[in-house]
Design a protein around this motif. Structure first.
Motif, short mmCIF file in Angstrom:
data_model
loop_
_atom_site.label_atom_id
_atom_site.label_comp_id
_atom_site.label_asym_id
_atom_site.label_seq_id
_atom_site.Cartn_x
_atom_site.Cartn_y
_atom_site.Cartn_z
N ALA A 250 0.87 -1.18 0.00
CA ALA A 250 0.00 0.00 0.00
C ALA A 250 0.90 1.22 0.00
O ALA A 250 2.01 1.18 0.54
N HIS A 251 0.45 2.31 -0.59
CA HIS A 251 1.34 3.48 -0.66
C HIS A 251 1.11 4.44 0.50
O HIS A 251 0.01 4.63 0.97
N MET A 252 2.25 5.03 0.94
CA MET A 252 2.23 5.92 2.11
C MET A 252 2.02 7.37 1.71
O MET A 252 1.68 8.19 2.56
N ILE B 241 -7.62 9.41 2.91
CA ILE B 241 -8.05 8.00 2.98
C ILE B 241 -7.30 7.22 1.90
O ILE B 241 -6.95 6.06 2.09
N ASP B 242 -7.01 7.87 0.78
CA ASP B 242 -6.14 7.35 -0.28
C ASP B 242 -4.69 7.66 0.11
O ASP B 242 -4.26 8.80 -0.04
N ASP B 243 -3.84 6.78 0.58
CA ASP B 243 -4.14 5.37 0.71
C ASP B 243 -3.83 4.91 2.14
O ASP B 243 -3.32 3.83 2.34
N ARG B 244 -4.11 5.82 3.09
CA ARG B 244 -3.85 5.40 4.47
C ARG B 244 -4.75 4.24 4.85
O ARG B 244 -4.41 3.45 5.73
N GLN C 266 5.86 7.48 -3.34
CA GLN C 266 5.69 8.10 -4.67
C GLN C 266 4.73 7.37 -5.62
O GLN C 266 4.94 7.35 -6.83
N GLU C 267 3.65 6.79 -5.07
CA GLU C 267 2.65 6.19 -5.94
C GLU C 267 1.89 7.24 -6.72
O GLU C 267 1.60 7.07 -7.90
N GLU C 268 1.61 8.35 -6.05
CA GLU C 268 0.75 9.38 -6.65
C GLU C 268 1.40 10.12 -7.81
O GLU C 268 0.74 10.88 -8.51
N VAL C 269 2.70 9.94 -7.99
CA VAL C 269 3.36 10.62 -9.11
C VAL C 269 3.80 9.62 -10.19
O VAL C 269 4.69 9.89 -10.99
N TYR D 205 -3.22 -2.88 -2.03
CA TYR D 205 -4.40 -2.31 -1.39
C TYR D 205 -4.45 -0.82 -1.71
O TYR D 205 -3.52 -0.09 -1.36
N ASP D 206 -5.51 -0.40 -2.35
CA ASP D 206 -5.65 1.03 -2.65
C ASP D 206 -7.13 1.34 -2.80
O ASP D 206 -7.97 0.42 -2.84
N VAL D 207 -7.45 2.61 -2.89
CA VAL D 207 -8.86 2.99 -3.06
C VAL D 207 -9.25 2.82 -4.53
O VAL D 207 -8.40 2.80 -5.41
N ALA D 208 -10.55 2.68 -4.78
CA ALA D 208 -11.06 2.63 -6.16
C ALA D 208 -12.33 3.44 -6.24
O ALA D 208 -13.12 3.48 -5.30
ZN LIG Z 1 -3.91 5.58 -3.97
#
Ligand SMILES: [Zn+2]
Length: 335
Positions: free
Chosen positions: A65-67, A168-171, A200-203, A223-226
């Motif tokens: 999961a990304h921080m 919440i994305d992605d805590r 650095q998932e968001e970039v 695990y991430d939001v959708a």
């Molecule tokens: Zn995410």
């Protein structure tokens, strides 16, 4: 789950500056694993060693999961003290407009469009952060070029088990992994479990790739939001908040491995774990980076359905996150 999620949400950590959230997660996950390390890029990896002596049947299972979170970087300070910014990650300016923001140094301000700019013309160069400074000189005492800002973190309980806030994305994905590690801690498991908290998932899903290269997993679950199809005016789609863990089949960057999808579906049905299927016609997660790293791996994803993603009011259901924990445990047991 709620308390873990709240602890994680309230620590601002933009892409590329994940130090603070990493320290907190390290403190939480270390007692639940056999070893814990940070790689060169900053990914935090905790390992629970499997107990089988047969190296052929022992598999490496990477959970990820990304921080990091989206935000803004300071590019210029105007004479009147207004702060110009550029975006970090996929910012929805309509959703972020007129939000309170906070810098990595704890400086508070508001993100606002220039006077008279209509929503249809919103772009990052039409936005400023106003920290209440009277002049450039006053602003420069508190903010430097290159400082990062994020929208104020928050988490509130709504009806039933629903929550809203950010990020919440992605805590919520990080919270799922911590709860899973708690649950697996004293249970014997044949395989090595790697809990990877990526940067650095968001970039552009940058952190997960070297993390997976280092681990070289046989299986991976992300695990991430959708996004969902359950709000008024939403494009019809299957995924809904509160309908269980969403087993990803495809998004615009990945086709999940068929064995992983089939295994998740069959164990969910067998154990009666609330679940649904997700086919997202946009977006992507660390799943694709992990799938294509090194010699490749059997990668899949469990999503937590979330409304209003990348806004200050992201909304999810704690029960869906709990279903992700239960389904992950059943998935690992089945291998
Ligand atoms: Zn995410």
């Amino acid at each position: 789950m709620y308390n873990t999620l709240k602890t994680l949400c309230l620590i601002p950590s933009i892409s590329g500056r994940e130090e603070r959230i990493r320290e907190k997660i390290k403190e939480m996950i270390s007692p639940l694993a056999d070893e814990c390390y940070t790689d060169n890029l900053g990914n935090l990896i905790a390992v629970k060693r499997g107990n089988t002596k047969d190296s052929d049947s022992k598999k490496k299972i990477m959970l990820c999961a990304h921080m990091d979170e989206i935000g803004f970087i300071v590019t210029y300070i105007e004479e009147k003290g207004f702060i110009r910014v550029s975006t970090v990650g996929g910012i929805n300016l309509v959703a972020s407009s007129c939000s309170q923001v906070i810098s990595e140094r704890g400086v508070k301000g508001v993100l606002v469009p220039e006077s008279g700019v209509k929503a249809a013309d919103f772009s990052a160069d039409k936005f400023v952060i106003d920290i209440g400074a009277k002049s450039r000189k006053e602003a420069e005492r508190r903010v430097k070029i290159g400082d990062f800002f994020v929208v104020n973190p928050s988490l509130a309980r709504l009806c039933g088990s629903r929550v809203c806030g950010r990020p919440i994305d992605d805590r919520i994905g990080c919270a799922v992994m911590i709860k899973l590690a708690e649950s697996l801690k004293d249970k014997p498991c044949a395989h090595d479990i790697y809990y990877a908290f990526s940067v650095q998932e968001e970039v552009g899903c940058r952190g997960a790739k070297p993390a997976a290269f280092g681990i070289s997993p046989d299986y991976a679950l992300v695990y991430d939001v959708a996004g969902t199809g359950d709000t008024l005016g939403a494009k019809p789609m299957e995924c809904a908040v509160g309908h269980g863990a969403a087993i990803k089949i495809k998004d615009s960057s990945v086709i999940c491995h068929s064995e992983v999808v089939d295994r998740l579906r069959s164990v969910a049905e067998e154990k009666g774990i609330p679940h649904q299927l997700e086919i997202l016609t946009y977006g992507g997660t660390d799943t694709s980076s992990i799938q294509m790293s090194g010699f490749g791996c059997r990668a899949g994803a469990l999503s937590i359905p979330t409304r209003y993603i990348h806004s200050s009011v992201e909304m999810a259901d704690i029960a869906d996150a709990e279903a992700c924990v239960a389904l992950s445990e059943a998935f690992i047991e089945s291998i």
